[in-house]
Enzyme design. Structure first.
Site, PDB file in Angstrom:
ATOM      1  N   GLU A  63       0.831  -1.212   0.000  1.00 37.32           N
ATOM      2  CA  GLU A  63       0.000   0.000   0.000  1.00 37.32           C
ATOM      3  C   GLU A  63       0.858   1.251   0.000  1.00 37.32           C
ATOM      4  OE1 GLU A  63      -3.272   0.101  -1.106  1.00 37.32           O
ATOM      5  OE2 GLU A  63      -3.459  -1.439   0.430  1.00 37.32           O
ATOM      6  N   HIS A  64       0.481   2.200  -0.843  1.00 37.71           N
ATOM      7  CA  HIS A  64       1.208   3.463  -0.995  1.00 37.71           C
ATOM      8  C   HIS A  64       2.647   3.227  -1.463  1.00 37.71           C
ATOM      9  CE1 HIS A  64      -1.818   6.314   0.483  1.00 37.71           C
ATOM     10  NE2 HIS A  64      -2.174   5.353   1.311  1.00 37.71           N
ATOM     11  N   THR A  65       2.855   2.149  -2.176  1.00 32.56           N
ATOM     12  CA  THR A  65       4.155   1.883  -2.788  1.00 32.56           C
ATOM     13  C   THR A  65       4.135   2.167  -4.285  1.00 32.56           C
ATOM     14  OG1 THR A  65       3.511  -0.433  -3.050  1.00 32.56           O
ATOM     15  CG2 THR A  65       4.860   0.105  -1.130  1.00 32.56           C
TER      16      THR A  65
ATOM     17  N   SER B 206     -25.900   7.059 -14.635  1.00 32.44           N
ATOM     18  CA  SER B 206     -25.548   6.046 -13.642  1.00 32.44           C
ATOM     19  C   SER B 206     -26.764   5.668 -12.810  1.00 32.44           C
ATOM     20  CB  SER B 206     -24.442   6.567 -12.713  1.00 32.44           C
ATOM     21  OG  SER B 206     -24.241   5.658 -11.643  1.00 32.44           O
TER      22      SER B 206
ATOM     23  N   SER C 260     -15.305   3.602  -1.169  1.00 31.66           N
ATOM     24  CA  SER C 260     -14.927   2.585  -0.181  1.00 31.66           C
ATOM     25  C   SER C 260     -13.452   2.212  -0.246  1.00 31.66           C
ATOM     26  CB  SER C 260     -15.765   1.317  -0.405  1.00 31.66           C
ATOM     27  OG  SER C 260     -15.477   0.763  -1.675  1.00 31.66           O
ATOM     28  N   GLY C 261     -12.763   2.639  -1.300  1.00 36.68           N
ATOM     29  CA  GLY C 261     -11.372   2.229  -1.469  1.00 36.68           C
ATOM     30  C   GLY C 261     -11.214   0.955  -2.271  1.00 36.68           C
TER      31      GLY C 261
ATOM     32  N   SER D  30     -11.839   0.976  -5.467  1.00 36.04           N
ATOM     33  CA  SER D  30     -11.565   1.498  -6.809  1.00 36.04           C
ATOM     34  C   SER D  30     -12.775   1.502  -7.726  1.00 36.04           C
ATOM     35  CB  SER D  30     -10.407   0.735  -7.466  1.00 36.04           C
ATOM     36  OG  SER D  30      -9.211   1.042  -6.823  1.00 36.04           O
ATOM     37  N   SER D  31     -13.898   2.004  -7.216  1.00 41.15           N
ATOM     38  CA  SER D  31     -15.053   2.179  -8.095  1.00 41.15           C
ATOM     39  C   SER D  31     -14.731   3.155  -9.219  1.00 41.15           C
ATOM     40  CB  SER D  31     -16.270   2.653  -7.294  1.00 41.15           C
ATOM     41  OG  SER D  31     -15.991   3.854  -6.604  1.00 41.15           O
TER      42      SER D  31
ATOM     43  N   ASP E 231      -4.275   0.738  -9.391  1.00 39.79           N
ATOM     44  CA  ASP E 231      -5.701   0.438  -9.498  1.00 39.79           C
ATOM     45  C   ASP E 231      -6.100   0.111 -10.934  1.00 39.79           C
ATOM     46  OD1 ASP E 231      -5.655   1.065  -6.860  1.00 39.79           O
ATOM     47  OD2 ASP E 231      -6.874   2.874  -7.010  1.00 39.79           O
TER      48      ASP E 231
END
Length: 388
Positions: A33-35, A67, A125-126, A128-129, A174
Site C-alpha cells: 500500500e502506498h508503494t 448512472s 470505499s477504497g 476502486s469504483s 488500481d
C-alpha cells in the site's frame, strides 16, 4: 441483470437496437500500500464485483452518461469534440476523463456514445469504483471504436485521465489491477518498470472478506497528495547521497544506514513505510508461492501497523475493524486496503468462521464507532470483458 440493464437503458436513452453490455471489476490490494507511486511493488487482485456498462452509439458528436447509482443526477452530456472537467458533472468526470485521455493520445472517436453504468462496488470505499469506471469506459471505447491499444496501455491511459483530468496524483496500481485481472491470481507488479507476474492465490478452505467502514472519503480531497509530496521530499534528500530513482530501489538495511539524511522527521517516517512495505510485498508473494499463508497473514498485519504508525493513513474506523479482526478465531491476516482515511479492510480467514467473524467484528465496530460496517465475501476474478 442483462435484461434489467437493457430495459433501463431503453427507458433512459430511448428504444433501439444494438445495445452492448460490458463489465469491469473492482480491485482489492492484498498487500503493498502506498508503494505504487514510490517505485515499489504491489500485489492487488481483481474482484468479481464491479461496474457494468450498457452502451450504444448515437448519431451525433454528443457523449451521454447515466448512472443507476446516481439516478438523481440524470443524464450528463458532453461534446466529444470539447471535453472539459466540470464539478457539476460529479461522477461523470471519470468516464469523460477517459474519452479525453484517449483523444489526447491521438486516437479517433468517430461519433457520440450513450453509456448507462451500474456498479455493485460500494462508492468511496477504497475498492476502486472510480478506476473500475475508467477501465470499463476505456475498454468500451477500444471495443466499439476498434482502437488498437493493449490492456497495459489502457491502464496507462486511465492513469493519465485520473492524474491530468481529475487531478488525483495516483499511481498506476488500481487501473493496472483492473485491466489485467486474472481469476484466482494476484498481480505482482513492479510499478517502476511495469514488469509483472501472476501469482496464484490458493486459499483452499479460506475466504477473503472486505469490510467497509462506511466512512465517506474523497481521494482528491484527502491527504493522499500530501503523503506523495512527503515521499518525494524524502527521495530528494536521499538522492543527494545515493544514486536511486525511487524509494523502491532501497532495501531495509540500506535505508536504515542513510535515513538520517532525510531532514524532516515526518518525511523520514513516510519513506520508511515505502521502503519496508515494498520489501514486505516481495516477501508476501514468495510466501504465497511456498503455500505459507501464515507468513502472508503476518506480513498483512505488519503492513497495517506501518500504515497506522509510519504513514498515518488509517484512522479510528479502520484501526477498529482491523484490531477486531485480529482477535477473531480463524483469521490469517487483516489490514486496511486502499488509500486510507476511511474505506475498507481486507481479511483472510477460515471459511467456517465467516459468519461469526462478520457478527463479532460488526458488533465491536458498531459499539465503538456508532454505526454499522458492511461486509463482502469476495472472490478473485478476471479483468474487463464484453458480456454476450
Amino acid at each position: 441483470m442483462k435484461n434489467q440493464l437493457f430495459q433501463k437503458f431503453n427507458e433512459i436513452f430511448g428504444e433501439g437496437e444494438n445495445i452492448e453490455l460490458y463489465f469491469s471489476p473492482g480491485r482489492v490490494n492484498l498487500i503493498g500500500e502506498h508503494t505504487d507511486y514510490n517505485g515499489g511493488h504491489v500485489f492487488p487482485c481483481a474482484l468479481t464485483i464491479g461496474t457494468y456498462g450498457a452502451v450504444r452509439k448515437n448519431n451525433s458528436n454528443i457523449l451521454r452518461f447515466y448512472s443507476m447509482n446516481y439516478e438523481h443526477l440524470g443524464i450528463i452530456t458532453s461534446n466529444s469534440e470539447d471535453i472539459k472537467y466540470s464539478k457539476e458533472d460529479d461522477w461523470a468526470n471519470y468516464p469523460k476523463a477517459v474519452f479525453w485521455a484517449i483523444k489526447e493520445k491521438g486516437y479517433k472517436i468517430p461519433q457520440g456514445i450513450d453509456i448507462l453504468y451500474y456498479g455493485n462496488i460500494p462508492n468511496q470505499s477504497g475498492l476502486s469504483s472510480s478506476a473500475s469506471i475508467e477501465v470499463l469506459t476505456g475498454y468500451i471505447i477500444k471495443s466499439i471504436c476498434g482502437l488498437d491499444f493493449d490492456m497495459v496501455e489502457l491502464a496507462q491511459i486511465c492513469k493519465i485521465a485520473e492524474n491530468q483530468f481529475i487531478g488525483v496524483n495516483c499511481g498506476i496500481m488500481d487501473q493496472f489491477a483492473i485491466a489485467m485481472g486474472k481469476k484466482e491470481h494476484g498481480i505482482f507488479l513492479d510499478t517502476n518498470t511495469l514488469e509483472y507476474e501472476y501469482a496464484p492465490v490458493i486459499l483452499n478452505n479460506k475466504k477473503i472478506i472486505i469490510a467497509n467502514t462506511n466512512r465517506k472519503r474523497e481521494l482528491s480531497d484527502s491527504k493522499y497528495n500530501e503523503r506523495r509530496e512527503e515521499c518525494e521530499s524524502a527521495l530528494l534528500d536521499l538522492q543527494k547521497i545515493v544514486d536511486i530513482q525511487t524509494l523502491g530501489d532501497l532495501k531495509e538495511l540500506e535505508f536504515e544506514e542513510i535515513k538520517h539524511f532525510i531532514q524532516n522527521p515526518v518525511c523520514r517516517k513516510r519513506a520508511k513505510h515505502a521502503v519496508y512495505e515494498n520489501q514486505r510485498t516481495v516477501m508476501a508473494v514468495s510466501a504465497l508461492k511456498n503455500h505459507n499463508l501464515t507468513l502472508f497473514g503476518q506480513l498483512m498485519k505488519e503492513s497495517h501497523i506501518s500504515l497506522r504508525d509510519d504513514y498515518e493513513v488509517s484512522g479510528k474506523e479502520l484501526d477498529t475493524l482491523v484490531k477486531a479482526a485480529w482477535e477473531q478465531e480463524g483469521v490469517i491476516g487483516s489490514r486496511m486496503t486502499g488509500a486510507g482515511f476511511g474505506g475498507c479492510t481486507v481479511s483472510i480467514l477460515d471459511q467456517d468462521q465467516v459468519d461469526s467473524f462478520i457478527y463479532n467484528v460488526g458488533k465491536i465496530y458498531e459499539d465503538e464507532i456508532g454505526y454499522k460496517a458492511d461486509f463482502y465475501v469476495v472472490d478473485i476474478g478476471d479483468g474487463p470483458c464484453k458480456i454476450d
